[in-house]
Design a protein around this motif. Structure first.
Motif, PDB file in Angstrom:
ATOM      1  N   GLY A  88       0.844  -1.193   0.000  1.00  0.00           N
ATOM      2  CA  GLY A  88       0.000   0.000   0.000  1.00  0.00           C
ATOM      3  C   GLY A  88       0.876   1.238   0.000  1.00  0.00           C
ATOM      4  O   GLY A  88       1.657   1.445   0.931  1.00  0.00           O
ATOM      5  N   ALA A  89       0.767   2.031  -1.067  1.00  0.00           N
ATOM      6  CA  ALA A  89       1.543   3.276  -1.151  1.00  0.00           C
ATOM      7  C   ALA A  89       0.650   4.484  -0.887  1.00  0.00           C
ATOM      8  O   ALA A  89       0.819   5.541  -1.485  1.00  0.00           O
ATOM      9  N   GLY A  90      -0.339   4.323  -0.006  1.00  0.00           N
ATOM     10  CA  GLY A  90      -1.132   5.479   0.452  1.00  0.00           C
ATOM     11  C   GLY A  90      -0.264   6.290   1.410  1.00  0.00           C
ATOM     12  O   GLY A  90       0.944   6.037   1.551  1.00  0.00           O
TER      13      GLY A  90
ATOM     14  N   GLY B 243      -0.222   6.216   4.612  1.00  0.00           N
ATOM     15  CA  GLY B 243       0.294   5.360   5.688  1.00  0.00           C
ATOM     16  C   GLY B 243       1.488   4.534   5.219  1.00  0.00           C
ATOM     17  O   GLY B 243       2.504   4.444   5.914  1.00  0.00           O
ATOM     18  N   GLY B 244       1.370   3.938   4.041  1.00  0.00           N
ATOM     19  CA  GLY B 244       2.464   3.114   3.519  1.00  0.00           C
ATOM     20  C   GLY B 244       3.693   3.953   3.224  1.00  0.00           C
ATOM     21  O   GLY B 244       4.825   3.543   3.510  1.00  0.00           O
ATOM     22  N   CYS B 245       3.488   5.142   2.658  1.00  0.00           N
ATOM     23  CA  CYS B 245       4.627   6.034   2.387  1.00  0.00           C
ATOM     24  C   CYS B 245       5.306   6.421   3.702  1.00  0.00           C
ATOM     25  O   CYS B 245       6.541   6.397   3.805  1.00  0.00           O
TER      26      CYS B 245
ATOM     27  N   HIS C 141      -5.735  19.080  -0.158  1.00  0.00           N
ATOM     28  CA  HIS C 141      -6.303  18.021  -0.981  1.00  0.00           C
ATOM     29  C   HIS C 141      -5.497  16.744  -0.762  1.00  0.00           C
ATOM     30  O   HIS C 141      -4.263  16.755  -0.876  1.00  0.00           O
ATOM     31  N   ARG C 142      -6.191  15.655  -0.486  1.00  0.00           N
ATOM     32  CA  ARG C 142      -5.508  14.394  -0.226  1.00  0.00           C
ATOM     33  C   ARG C 142      -4.547  14.032  -1.363  1.00  0.00           C
ATOM     34  O   ARG C 142      -3.428  13.571  -1.130  1.00  0.00           O
ATOM     35  N   GLY C 143      -4.994  14.236  -2.599  1.00  0.00           N
ATOM     36  CA  GLY C 143      -4.161  13.863  -3.745  1.00  0.00           C
ATOM     37  C   GLY C 143      -2.867  14.676  -3.789  1.00  0.00           C
ATOM     38  O   GLY C 143      -1.804  14.153  -4.115  1.00  0.00           O
TER      39      GLY C 143
HETATM   40  C1  FAD Z   1      -9.113   6.798  -2.952  1.00  0.00           C
HETATM   41  C2  FAD Z   1      -9.061   7.296  -1.534  1.00  0.00           C
HETATM   42  C3  FAD Z   1      -9.615   8.548  -1.229  1.00  0.00           C
HETATM   43  C4  FAD Z   1      -9.571   9.017   0.068  1.00  0.00           C
HETATM   44  N1  FAD Z   1     -10.096  10.246   0.325  1.00  0.00           N
HETATM   45  C5  FAD Z   1     -10.000  10.764   1.559  1.00  0.00           C
HETATM   46  C6  FAD Z   1     -10.453  12.062   1.833  1.00  0.00           C
HETATM   47  O1  FAD Z   1     -10.956  12.745   0.981  1.00  0.00           O
HETATM   48  N2  FAD Z   1     -10.330  12.540   3.092  1.00  0.00           N
HETATM   49  C7  FAD Z   1      -9.762  11.801   4.097  1.00  0.00           C
HETATM   50  O2  FAD Z   1      -9.643  12.281   5.224  1.00  0.00           O
HETATM   51  N3  FAD Z   1      -9.331  10.562   3.869  1.00  0.00           N
HETATM   52  C8  FAD Z   1      -9.421  10.027   2.631  1.00  0.00           C
HETATM   53  N4  FAD Z   1      -8.942   8.783   2.397  1.00  0.00           N
HETATM   54  C9  FAD Z   1      -8.406   8.012   3.537  1.00  0.00           C
HETATM   55  C10 FAD Z   1      -7.055   8.520   3.933  1.00  0.00           C
HETATM   56  O3  FAD Z   1      -6.216   8.603   2.819  1.00  0.00           O
HETATM   57  C11 FAD Z   1      -6.501   7.569   4.988  1.00  0.00           C
HETATM   58  O4  FAD Z   1      -7.350   7.593   6.125  1.00  0.00           O
HETATM   59  C12 FAD Z   1      -5.104   7.902   5.497  1.00  0.00           C
HETATM   60  O5  FAD Z   1      -4.328   8.543   4.539  1.00  0.00           O
HETATM   61  C13 FAD Z   1      -4.364   6.614   5.927  1.00  0.00           C
HETATM   62  O6  FAD Z   1      -4.426   5.759   4.851  1.00  0.00           O
HETATM   63  P1  FAD Z   1      -3.664   4.406   4.582  1.00  0.00           P
HETATM   64  O7  FAD Z   1      -2.394   4.689   3.871  1.00  0.00           O
HETATM   65  O8  FAD Z   1      -3.620   3.591   5.804  1.00  0.00           O
HETATM   66  O9  FAD Z   1      -4.706   3.715   3.580  1.00  0.00           O
HETATM   67  P2  FAD Z   1      -5.167   4.158   2.122  1.00  0.00           P
HETATM   68  O10 FAD Z   1      -5.038   5.608   1.893  1.00  0.00           O
HETATM   69  O11 FAD Z   1      -6.494   3.556   1.910  1.00  0.00           O
HETATM   70  O12 FAD Z   1      -4.097   3.443   1.166  1.00  0.00           O
HETATM   71  C14 FAD Z   1      -4.083   2.051   0.984  1.00  0.00           C
HETATM   72  C15 FAD Z   1      -3.338   1.740  -0.287  1.00  0.00           C
HETATM   73  O13 FAD Z   1      -3.176   0.324  -0.362  1.00  0.00           O
HETATM   74  C16 FAD Z   1      -3.379  -0.099  -1.684  1.00  0.00           C
HETATM   75  N5  FAD Z   1      -3.781  -1.506  -1.624  1.00  0.00           N
HETATM   76  C17 FAD Z   1      -4.902  -2.027  -1.068  1.00  0.00           C
HETATM   77  N6  FAD Z   1      -4.914  -3.365  -1.183  1.00  0.00           N
HETATM   78  C18 FAD Z   1      -3.774  -3.713  -1.816  1.00  0.00           C
HETATM   79  C19 FAD Z   1      -3.234  -4.959  -2.236  1.00  0.00           C
HETATM   80  N7  FAD Z   1      -3.860  -6.112  -1.993  1.00  0.00           N
HETATM   81  N8  FAD Z   1      -2.037  -4.969  -2.860  1.00  0.00           N
HETATM   82  C20 FAD Z   1      -1.375  -3.806  -3.110  1.00  0.00           C
HETATM   83  N9  FAD Z   1      -1.863  -2.589  -2.740  1.00  0.00           N
HETATM   84  C21 FAD Z   1      -3.044  -2.543  -2.102  1.00  0.00           C
HETATM   85  C22 FAD Z   1      -4.467   0.839  -2.197  1.00  0.00           C
HETATM   86  O14 FAD Z   1      -4.457   0.930  -3.620  1.00  0.00           O
HETATM   87  C23 FAD Z   1      -4.094   2.160  -1.535  1.00  0.00           C
HETATM   88  O15 FAD Z   1      -3.252   2.962  -2.347  1.00  0.00           O
HETATM   89  C24 FAD Z   1      -8.977   8.238   1.111  1.00  0.00           C
HETATM   90  C25 FAD Z   1      -8.416   6.995   0.805  1.00  0.00           C
HETATM   91  C26 FAD Z   1      -8.458   6.521  -0.499  1.00  0.00           C
HETATM   92  C27 FAD Z   1      -7.843   5.165  -0.800  1.00  0.00           C
END
Ligand code: FAD
Length: 435
Positions: free
Chosen positions: A23-25, A27-29, A114-116
């Motif tokens: 996951g490169a969201g 959290g992953g970054c 913006h999240r993006g």
């Molecule tokens: C499309 C999207 C839009 C969001 N919009 C908002 C917003 O507007 N406002 C807000 O507060 N929060 C938003 N969030 C949530 C916010 O980004 C998270 O709460 C916070 O950044 C922590 O995220 P995370 O990295 O744990 O998970 P996420 O941000 O969900 O990232 C998880 C990543 O794991 C990848 N992934 C999942 N399963 C697999 C797999 N099996 N193999 C490989 N990769 C995988 C996904 O493609 C994603 O990039 C959004 C999340 C997403 C995914």
């Protein structure tokens, strides 16, 4: 790299511990950056999507996250510059916009951007460290084996590392493996309609709808069982509204589900006219069901103890907490510190078990803080004389206590005590559930 004086820590283990982040969201970054900073070797960050778009809308990052990112050599001003520049935010009455409370924006979300855009900056920080991000790499299976757990990608490729960090979001594939069972989401009873767009030049000039388009600003309109968040960025070039409302329908749990603007127009019929106009004129929105997951009894895989959940996969937050991304950054710092404090690779299990124990109470407190705010906002004007004076303290956001915390220092301070407990549990073969 950001700061020229920045140096990551030397590796605490020779050879260094190897890690794969799924996951490169955000959290992953953050996990990749934190592990790199602490001298561990991040083999790669994997993401299933082929390309990231400018997804989502408003997201907050607080000082608790910036503090860690700064230590890790990230130029946090890159984020601060693109976040909302308004000094204050205003909490208003739903029906007429009457001011109920004004607070510094830093008390709520820190910098709302913006999240993006934030995501782009995080991805750049990872790449600058030479950590490979492999796009289009979906993990489809986990093998929870010692001494190195194995993951399988959709193309059949197998990869292994000393620790696998599953930052794979709210619909995590790793979570059922960690829990040993499925955990389907429970509806929270609420959903959000969300829209982010560039107002047209005509809209920006129209005095009947442009009151909140002049400069960066953040306002909340609260009413019985509903609230609207408005976030104006780049001096009015970009506009975002999010309406949280009761939802007993069957919207799927998705960031991409289109919303019904007729339903939105019906919901805002009783809303302050100063904001209602631009909401009514919005062409399209998303419908995002807010799903709830019970707190997890464990964040770490049961056999090898080397697959650890991080971020939304184990501690997703309500939007009203404004802490989802910041808590993921904190978790990244804590895990990296714990991995640095073990003596040998065989002890990764001690680090991961200490990590979940150190982080659980803090993330729960942050989650429930968001629930408390939503309940106060949705309840304060319910069933009472609408004209009564509301005490500003009743509706103020109470996040300031979250920002002074340093997750790395906390981990270091409590490490010895927690390590001793965890070691005893591992020896006895009985890990006490987190809840
Ligand atoms: C499309 C999207 C839009 C969001 N919009 C908002 C917003 O507007 N406002 C807000 O507060 N929060 C938003 N969030 C949530 C916010 O980004 C998270 O709460 C916070 O950044 C922590 O995220 P995370 O990295 O744990 O998970 P996420 O941000 O969900 O990232 C998880 C990543 O794991 C990848 N992934 C999942 N399963 C697999 C797999 N099996 N193999 C490989 N990769 C995988 C996904 O493609 C994603 O990039 C959004 C999340 C997403 C995914």
């Amino acid at each position: 790299m950001g700061s020229t004086s920045y140096q990551p820590f030397p590796t605490p283990h020779d050879p260094p511990l190897t890690a794969i982040v799924i996951g490169a969201g955000l959290g992953g970054c953050a996990a990749a950056i934190a592990l790199h900073h602490h001298g561990h070797k991040v083999l790669c960050v994997l993401d299933k999507v082929h390309e990231f778009g400018r997804l989502g809308d408003s997201l907050g990052l607080g000082e608790n996250a910036f503090k860690l990112l700064d230590k890790w050599g990230c130029e946090v001003d890159e984020i601060k510059r693109i976040g909302n520049q308004a000094p204050n935010m205003t909490i208003r009455r739903w029906k007429d916009g009457k001011e109920l409370a004004v607070q510094p924006l830093m008390d709520m979300a820190g910098y709302i951007g913006h999240r993006g855009d934030y995501h782009d900056v995080f991805l750049k920080w990872v790449r600058r460290r030479g950590i490979p991000i492999r796009m289009g790499s979906e993990v489809v299976a986990y093998e929870d084996v010692d001494p190195q757990p194995i993951i399988t990608l959709k193309n059949g490729e197998k990869l292994e590392a000393d620790i696998i960090i599953a930052a794979d979001g709210i619909k995590s594939l790793a979570r059922p493996l960690v829990l040993g069972m499925r955990d389907d989401p429970v509806s929270s009873g609420y959903a959000c309609f969300r829209a982010f767009f560039k107002p047209t030049p005509e809209q920006r000039k129209d005095p009947t709808i442009n009151k909140y388009m002049q400069s960066d600003c953040v306002n909340f309109w609260i009413g019985p069982d509903t609230h609207l968040v408005q976030n104006t960025l780049r001096n009015g070039e970009e506009f975002n509204w999010i309406i949280t409302h009761k939802d007993d329908g069957d919207v799927p749990e998705s960031w991409f589900q289109p919303g019904d603007m007729d339903e939105v127009r019906r919901l805002v019929q009783t809303l302050d006219p100063d904001i209602r106009g631009i909401v009514e004129q919005t062409e399209k929105c998303l419908d995002w069901k807010i799903c709830y997951r019970e707190p997890l009894p464990t964040w770490v895989s049961p056999l090898s103890h080397r697959i650890a959940l991080l971020g939304d996969s184990c501690h997703a937050h309500l939007p009203t907490s404004a802490q989802g991304a910041s808590q993921a950054v904190e978790s990244a710092g804590c895990l990296a510190v714990c991995l640095g404090l073990i003596d040998r690779k065989e002890d990764v299990r001690i680090a991961t078990r200490a990590y979940e124990r150190l982080r659980f109470p803090r993330t729960r407190a942050s989650q429930t803080n968001g629930e408390d705010l939503r309940n106060r906002w949705h309840g304060v004007l319910k069933g009472v004389d609408e004209e009564r004076e509301v005490d500003p303290e009743e509706v103020k956001i109470r996040n300031a206590w979250l920002y002074t915390f340093d997750a790395e220092e906390d981990a270091k301070t409590r490490w010895e005590d927690v390590r001793a407990v965890v070691e005893d549990e591992l020896k006895a073969g009985r890990i006490r559930p987190l809840c």
